[in-house]
Design an enzyme around this catalytic site. Structure first.
Site, PDB file in Angstrom:
ATOM      1  N   ALA A  59      51.904  47.277  37.115  1.00 39.97           N
ATOM      2  CA  ALA A  59      52.424  47.987  38.270  1.00 39.97           C
ATOM      3  C   ALA A  59      53.221  47.062  39.333  1.00 39.97           C
ATOM      4  CB  ALA A  59      51.764  48.816  39.193  1.00 39.97           C
ATOM      5  N   LYS A  63      58.644  49.621  41.686  1.00 36.68           N
ATOM      6  CA  LYS A  63      57.858  50.541  42.507  1.00 36.68           C
ATOM      7  C   LYS A  63      58.109  51.861  42.480  1.00 36.68           C
ATOM      8  CE  LYS A  63      56.316  46.464  45.495  1.00 36.68           C
ATOM      9  NZ  LYS A  63      54.996  46.780  45.102  1.00 36.68           N
ATOM     10  N   ASN A 108      52.120  37.619  46.837  1.00 37.40           N
ATOM     11  CA  ASN A 108      52.596  38.598  47.574  1.00 37.40           C
ATOM     12  C   ASN A 108      51.804  39.230  48.517  1.00 37.40           C
ATOM     13  OD1 ASN A 108      52.175  41.686  46.976  1.00 37.40           O
ATOM     14  ND2 ASN A 108      51.398  40.553  45.154  1.00 37.40           N
ATOM     15  N   ARG A 109      52.606  39.843  49.485  1.00 33.50           N
ATOM     16  CA  ARG A 109      51.723  40.821  50.664  1.00 33.50           C
ATOM     17  C   ARG A 109      52.863  41.766  50.821  1.00 33.50           C
ATOM     18  NH1 ARG A 109      52.344  35.612  53.553  1.00 33.50           N
ATOM     19  NH2 ARG A 109      54.305  35.522  55.045  1.00 33.50           N
ATOM     20  N   GLY A 111      52.507  45.286  50.290  1.00 26.76           N
ATOM     21  CA  GLY A 111      52.090  46.219  51.282  1.00 26.76           C
ATOM     22  C   GLY A 111      52.546  47.528  50.986  1.00 26.76           C
ATOM     23  N   PHE A 112      52.625  47.786  49.518  1.00 26.18           N
ATOM     24  CA  PHE A 112      53.082  49.155  49.191  1.00 26.18           C
ATOM     25  C   PHE A 112      54.337  49.607  49.627  1.00 26.18           C
ATOM     26  CE2 PHE A 112      48.269  50.840  48.095  1.00 26.18           C
ATOM     27  CZ  PHE A 112      48.325  50.045  46.937  1.00 26.18           C
ATOM     28  N   ASN A 136      51.038  54.307  39.176  1.00 26.41           N
ATOM     29  CA  ASN A 136      50.263  53.889  40.103  1.00 26.41           C
ATOM     30  C   ASN A 136      50.054  54.274  41.415  1.00 26.41           C
ATOM     31  OD1 ASN A 136      49.273  51.562  41.837  1.00 26.41           O
ATOM     32  ND2 ASN A 136      48.611  50.541  39.832  1.00 26.41           N
ATOM     33  N   ASN A 167      44.647  52.875  42.299  1.00 22.36           N
ATOM     34  CA  ASN A 167      44.894  51.573  42.719  1.00 22.36           C
ATOM     35  C   ASN A 167      44.166  51.347  44.079  1.00 22.36           C
ATOM     36  OD1 ASN A 167      45.541  48.796  43.438  1.00 22.36           O
ATOM     37  ND2 ASN A 167      47.565  49.094  43.483  1.00 22.36           N
ATOM     38  N   SER A 170      44.583  46.548  45.702  1.00 21.95           N
ATOM     39  CA  SER A 170      45.491  45.762  46.369  1.00 21.95           C
ATOM     40  C   SER A 170      45.042  45.005  47.566  1.00 21.95           C
ATOM     41  CB  SER A 170      46.904  46.546  46.557  1.00 21.95           C
ATOM     42  OG  SER A 170      47.666  45.697  47.506  1.00 21.95           O
ATOM     43  N   ASN A 172      46.435  43.686  50.202  1.00 20.90           N
ATOM     44  CA  ASN A 172      47.625  44.011  51.057  1.00 20.90           C
ATOM     45  C   ASN A 172      47.731  45.282  51.997  1.00 20.90           C
ATOM     46  OD1 ASN A 172      48.441  41.346  50.206  1.00 20.90           O
ATOM     47  ND2 ASN A 172      49.531  42.389  48.676  1.00 20.90           N
ATOM     48  N   THR A 173      46.965  46.172  51.722  1.00 24.09           N
ATOM     49  CA  THR A 173      46.585  47.325  52.597  1.00 24.09           C
ATOM     50  C   THR A 173      45.269  47.196  53.223  1.00 24.09           C
ATOM     51  OG1 THR A 173      48.014  48.789  51.464  1.00 24.09           O
ATOM     52  CG2 THR A 173      46.655  49.903  52.700  1.00 24.09           C
ATOM     53  N   LYS A 205      41.937  50.763  38.841  1.00 27.17           N
ATOM     54  CA  LYS A 205      42.319  49.308  38.964  1.00 27.17           C
ATOM     55  C   LYS A 205      41.445  48.516  39.960  1.00 27.17           C
ATOM     56  CE  LYS A 205      46.211  46.094  38.885  1.00 27.17           C
ATOM     57  NZ  LYS A 205      48.032  45.994  38.712  1.00 27.17           N
ATOM     58  N   ASN A 234      43.398  42.993  39.470  1.00 30.63           N
ATOM     59  CA  ASN A 234      44.568  43.345  40.522  1.00 30.63           C
ATOM     60  C   ASN A 234      44.801  41.646  40.799  1.00 30.63           C
ATOM     61  OD1 ASN A 234      46.685  43.738  42.405  1.00 30.63           O
ATOM     62  ND2 ASN A 234      45.667  45.546  42.659  1.00 30.63           N
ATOM     63  N   GLY A 256      49.357  35.369  38.429  1.00 32.33           N
ATOM     64  CA  GLY A 256      49.963  34.194  37.587  1.00 32.33           C
ATOM     65  C   GLY A 256      48.980  33.460  37.120  1.00 32.33           C
ATOM     66  N   GLY A 285      47.292  36.407  34.718  1.00 33.80           N
ATOM     67  CA  GLY A 285      47.550  35.204  34.000  1.00 33.80           C
ATOM     68  C   GLY A 285      47.595  35.170  32.678  1.00 33.80           C
TER      69      GLY A 285
END
Length: 344
Positions: A59, A63, A108-109, A111-112, A136, A167, A170, A172-173, A205, A234, A256, A285
């Site tokens: 995911a 998006k 990344n940030r 934030g959905f 997702n 999910n 993440s 970022n939330t 996840k 994640n 990565g 990765g």
């Protein structure tokens, strides 16, 4: 990001988020030939979901479910779109996506950021049938009841996706990863179990920043609430000392190559805890057939890729499948699923 390999090289010279948008447009409108049939040795299954090959798209790329037709023709065994939240939201302020080129990594940030459930559902109604499509699910940043957001997503999209991913990992939330604690997880998964309808499996996840004991707890909670598979894992909040890029200190989730060993370790913890009772999907990765085979022999019945596509282009999908087929045959396996049940 990826669209074909030469295009991917060109896109890497643009701002990451601009390149991402252009790649989605290209995948929407460019006529792509089918990638052809898969070698039978690549067959696998995730619970009740039968796949012609184990290489999935994680995911985050699509998006809003906008490019499913193009993505379905790149050779994936399954494609996961989202994360989608009940209400549209813009995500975090820009810049929020960074290429760590020297490290073959991404931070990344986001934030959905997404358009919400209604446009997403409309697109899933016309999704391609040639590849399994997953949705997702996420929670809105300002929601007061995160578990209710997952239930809303599951109910609204019932019958429109081949599987669903909850999910909760993440970074970022704010507060989202707190759902990985046992009390919050029991509440969430109990409500998800009540909301399920139809045959589509539900996956969970999880983050790579977990201890072995936390992984064991999550596995037992997933089994108790009839979760069909665990996606491991994640992005990470960790910043390895080996990072060289000028963007290494940016906030957000790292993915990565630097995530490879951490994600593999958490997968092995999950395999040890589940003892074959819960299907596992390896993520983080993976950039070669060798990487994919290591995850499969560690207990994953399928894998997902994303960050490596940014650096390698979509030709990576075919390269992974060919190398993986050769490795499976050399070791005497008749399928990916068989290899995933014979741990090493």
């Amino acid at each position: 990001m990826p669209f074909p390999d030469l295009g991917a090289a060109i896109l890497r010279n643009l701002d990451p988020e601009v390149a991402h948008g252009l790649a989605i447009r290209a995948l929407q409108w460019s006529p792509l030939p089918s990638s052809g049939s898969d070698d039978p040795v690549l067959a696998t299954r995730i619970g009740s979901l039968a796949l012609s090959n184990p290489v999935g798209l994680a995911a985050g790329l699509d998006k809003n479910g906008e490019a499913l037709s193009g993505l379905s023709r790149l050779g994936f065994g399954f494609v996961e779109c989202g994360s989608v939240t009940p209400r549209p939201q813009p995500g975090n302020p820009k810049p929020r996506l960074f290429r760590l080129t020297e490290d073959r990594a991404i931070i990344n940030r986001m934030g959905f950021n997404n358009e919400g459930l209604e446009p997403f559902a409309a697109r899933l109604k016309t999704r391609p049938s040639s590849v399994a499509i997953g949705a997702n699910l996420g929670a809105n940043k300002d929601t007061e009841d995160r578990a209710a957001d997952y239930v809303t997503g599951l109910r609204r999209l019932a019958g429109l996706a081949d599987y669903f991913t909850v999910n909760i990992s993440s970074p970022n939330t704010p507060g989202l990863r707190a759902l990985q604690g046992r009390d919050a997880l029991d509440d969430l998964l109990g409500r998800v179990a009540e909301a399920r309808s139809g045959p589509a499996p539900v996956f969970l996840k999880v983050a790579p920043d977990l201890t072995g004991a936390e992984v064991e707890m999550i596995v037992e909670a997933a089994l108790a609430h009839r979760i069909d598979a665990l996606i491991v894992s994640n992005t990470t909040l960790d910043r390895p000392a080996s990072l060289k890029s000028q963007y290494a200190g940016e906030a957000g989730g790292l993915s990565g190559a630097p995530l490879r060993e951490r994600a593999l370790a958490v997968l092995r913890d999950a395999a040890s805890a589940s003892q074959g009772r819960l299907p596992l999907i390896g993520v983080g990765g993976i950039a070669s057939g060798e990487d994919a085979y290591v995850r499969i022999r560690a207990g994953a019945c399928a894998i997902q890729i994303y960050s490596a596509l940014i650096y390698e282009g979509p030709g990576l999908i075919g390269r992974i499948k060919r190398d993986l087929a050769d490795r499976l045959k050399a070791d005497g396996f008749s399928s990916v699923f068989e290899a995933s049940r014979t741990l090493r």
